[in-house]
Design a protein around this motif. Structure first.
Motif, mmCIF file in Angstrom:
data_model
loop_
_atom_site.group_PDB
_atom_site.id
_atom_site.type_symbol
_atom_site.label_atom_id
_atom_site.label_comp_id
_atom_site.label_asym_id
_atom_site.label_seq_id
_atom_site.Cartn_x
_atom_site.Cartn_y
_atom_site.Cartn_z
ATOM 1 N N THR A 194 0.996 -1.297 -0.052
ATOM 2 C CA THR A 194 0.163 0.061 -0.155
ATOM 3 C C THR A 194 0.881 1.259 -0.117
ATOM 4 O OG1 THR A 194 -1.768 -1.302 1.209
ATOM 5 C CG2 THR A 194 -1.746 1.251 1.478
ATOM 6 N N LEU A 195 0.528 2.240 -0.840
ATOM 7 C CA LEU A 195 1.461 3.569 -1.114
ATOM 8 C C LEU A 195 0.549 4.532 -0.790
ATOM 9 C CD1 LEU A 195 3.147 2.699 -4.554
ATOM 10 C CD2 LEU A 195 4.324 2.066 -2.107
ATOM 11 N N ASP A 196 1.045 5.596 -0.358
ATOM 12 C CA ASP A 196 0.564 7.200 -0.322
ATOM 13 C C ASP A 196 0.407 7.688 -1.489
ATOM 14 O OD1 ASP A 196 0.129 6.416 2.607
ATOM 15 O OD2 ASP A 196 1.892 7.660 3.034
ATOM 16 N N LEU A 197 -0.386 8.624 -1.693
ATOM 17 C CA LEU A 197 -0.309 9.157 -2.985
ATOM 18 C C LEU A 197 0.762 10.056 -3.301
ATOM 19 C CD1 LEU A 197 -2.207 9.929 -5.400
ATOM 20 C CD2 LEU A 197 -3.134 12.041 -3.979
ATOM 21 N N ALA A 214 -3.377 4.466 -1.196
ATOM 22 C CA ALA A 214 -4.389 4.817 -0.083
ATOM 23 C C ALA A 214 -4.918 6.091 -0.299
ATOM 24 C CB ALA A 214 -3.400 4.635 1.263
ATOM 25 N N PRO A 215 -6.473 6.111 0.077
ATOM 26 C CA PRO A 215 -7.084 7.541 -0.298
ATOM 27 C C PRO A 215 -6.308 8.585 0.654
ATOM 28 C CG PRO A 215 -8.553 5.912 0.341
ATOM 29 C CD PRO A 215 -7.103 5.340 0.644
ATOM 30 N N SER A 275 -6.915 14.266 -4.792
ATOM 31 C CA SER A 275 -7.498 12.964 -5.504
ATOM 32 C C SER A 275 -6.849 12.828 -6.839
ATOM 33 C CB SER A 275 -9.126 12.968 -5.654
ATOM 34 O OG SER A 275 -9.152 14.014 -6.399
ATOM 35 N N ARG A 276 -6.856 11.845 -7.618
ATOM 36 C CA ARG A 276 -5.917 11.612 -8.639
ATOM 37 C C ARG A 276 -7.070 11.534 -10.001
ATOM 38 N NH1 ARG A 276 -1.644 6.951 -10.139
ATOM 39 N NH2 ARG A 276 -1.145 7.605 -12.099
ATOM 40 N N LEU A 287 -6.171 16.758 -7.838
ATOM 41 C CA LEU A 287 -7.518 17.766 -7.683
ATOM 42 C C LEU A 287 -7.529 17.965 -6.550
ATOM 43 C CD1 LEU A 287 -9.988 15.786 -10.036
ATOM 44 C CD2 LEU A 287 -8.318 17.212 -10.692
ATOM 45 N N ALA A 288 -7.842 19.093 -6.028
ATOM 46 C CA ALA A 288 -8.172 19.709 -4.649
ATOM 47 C C ALA A 288 -9.107 20.632 -4.674
ATOM 48 C CB ALA A 288 -7.038 19.998 -3.952
#
Length: 371
Positions: A116-119, A249-250, A255-256, A262-263
């Protein structure tokens, strides 16, 4: 009595090569080891007898003049099994001739590990050391499977061939077949003193550390292959491959969208009216942002080169920030008076219907896509 030419499916003027090819094709189809049916056994008997007659020039000539009665006619025994085994195995009647013993060394199985990776890891790539529980080479015997100081010995049953022959009586007579030796399991050797550490397997289960470099731009569900990093094979055989399945991970803020991030930026109503300068925290540090006077909810501000580096490329995507103007819900007496004064001065248009949007985020989504 069936006609030999019809049994083999060849013309009466067929060449010897044609006859041989027809026999090989039918023999492979009807041989008892391949086709155990009773009808197949009878046909195999006829095919073999027909080939014995037509492959011999003298017997063929006699058959063409008088048929089977010219030389006994009945397809009882046929001229030895050497021709049959030569057809199937390329040698004489040895059956196992040319067969080789199995190798104890085999390729290890592949392994699958999920990470599991972070963004942020996706934006820049990341180095990871992961723990893998898998088979590793036995340090005691170094993959030989034997106790130190000992070695495998030649099997005294198959004499190192890994195969044994046996005769089976059938409608065709005595058929010689070859099968793996049950004593050495086809290896041709036995291990009288197996390694006590690995029980003669040449490998043991262990947890080991694998260092990996995950490239930027990966997506959830993507599998990365690490050749030769899987489990070691039996008897120290070559390693299989290791596959890493990625899960992202969210992120609570970003977001991607492809290679873009995106933010949403919440802006107070006075800042939206008057404009302002602010600093936001992107995934790779602070970014200065200028908001023009009169910015509207749903407007999108694009910050070039602050998105994700693509998996196969170097040009980063963009950071796209959607504006959400926050309307105050609690006003004191003075604040309310100021807003009322502003309303009198600006004489805003009354509320009216416009294009339907399913909420602010649907509007932002459309702006992101079209902006």
């Amino acid at each position: 009595m069936a006609d030999h030419y019809e049994v083999l499916g060849v013309a009466r003027d067929a060449s010897s090569d044609d006859i041989k090819r027809a026999y090989r094709r039918l023999a492979r189809e009807l041989h008892p080891d391949v086709n155990p049916g009773e009808d197949a056994a009878e046909r195999f008997k006829l095919v073999t007898h027909a080939y014995d007659v037509l492959s011999d020039p003298d017997q063929r000539a006699r058959y063409d003049m008088g048929g089977d009665s010219a030389f006994g006619g009945a397809p009882g025994g046929f001229g030895g099994f050497s021709d049959i085994f030569e057809t199937f195995f390329g040698g004489g009647g040895g059956g196992a001739r040319g067969a080789r013993p199995r190798s104890r060394r085999e390729r290890g199985q592949d392994a699958l590990v999920r990470i599991t990776l972070d963004l942020k890891d996706v934006v820049f790539g990341v180095h990871r050391d992961i723990e893998v529980d898998t088979a590793v080479l036995c340090e005691t015997c170094s993959g030989s499977c034997c106790q130190p100081g000992t070695s495998p010995v030649t099997c005294d049953i198959c004499h190192g061939t890994g195969h044994v022959q046996r005769q089976v009586r059938s409608l065709l007579g005595n058929v010689v077949t070859s099968q793996p030796c049950s004593v050495c399991q086809g290896y041709g050797t036995t291990i009288p003193y197996p390694c006590a550490t690995c029980q003669g397997q040449g490998r043991v289960r262990s947890r080991r550390t694998v260092s990996i470099d995950v490239p930027a731009g990966v997506e959830s569900g993507l599998r990365l292959q690490l050749p030769g990093s899987g489990e070691v094979g039996p008897a120290g055989g070559p390693n299989g491959d290791l596959y890493l399945e990625v899960n992202i991970a969210p992120d609570p803020v970003f977001s991607r969208d492809g290679d873009d991030l995106l933010a949403t930026l919440e802006v107070s109503m006075p800042d939206a009216i008057l404009g302002t300068h602010t600093t936001i925290d992107s995934l790779d540090g602070p970014v200065d942002l200028e908001l023009r006077a009169g910015v509207q909810s749903g407007d999108v501000l694009t910050i070039k080169g602050r998105g994700i580096t693509p998996l196969r490329g170097s040009q980063r995507g963009d950071l796209r920030v959607g504006v959400q103007v926050v309307t105050p819900t609690r006003l004191d007496h003075r604040e309310r008076a100021l807003i009322e004064e502003l309303a009198k001065r600006t004489k805003p248009a009354p509320p009216r219907l416009s294009e339907f949007h399913q909420g602010l985020f649907a509007k932002l989504r459309d702006r992101f896509r079209n902006g």
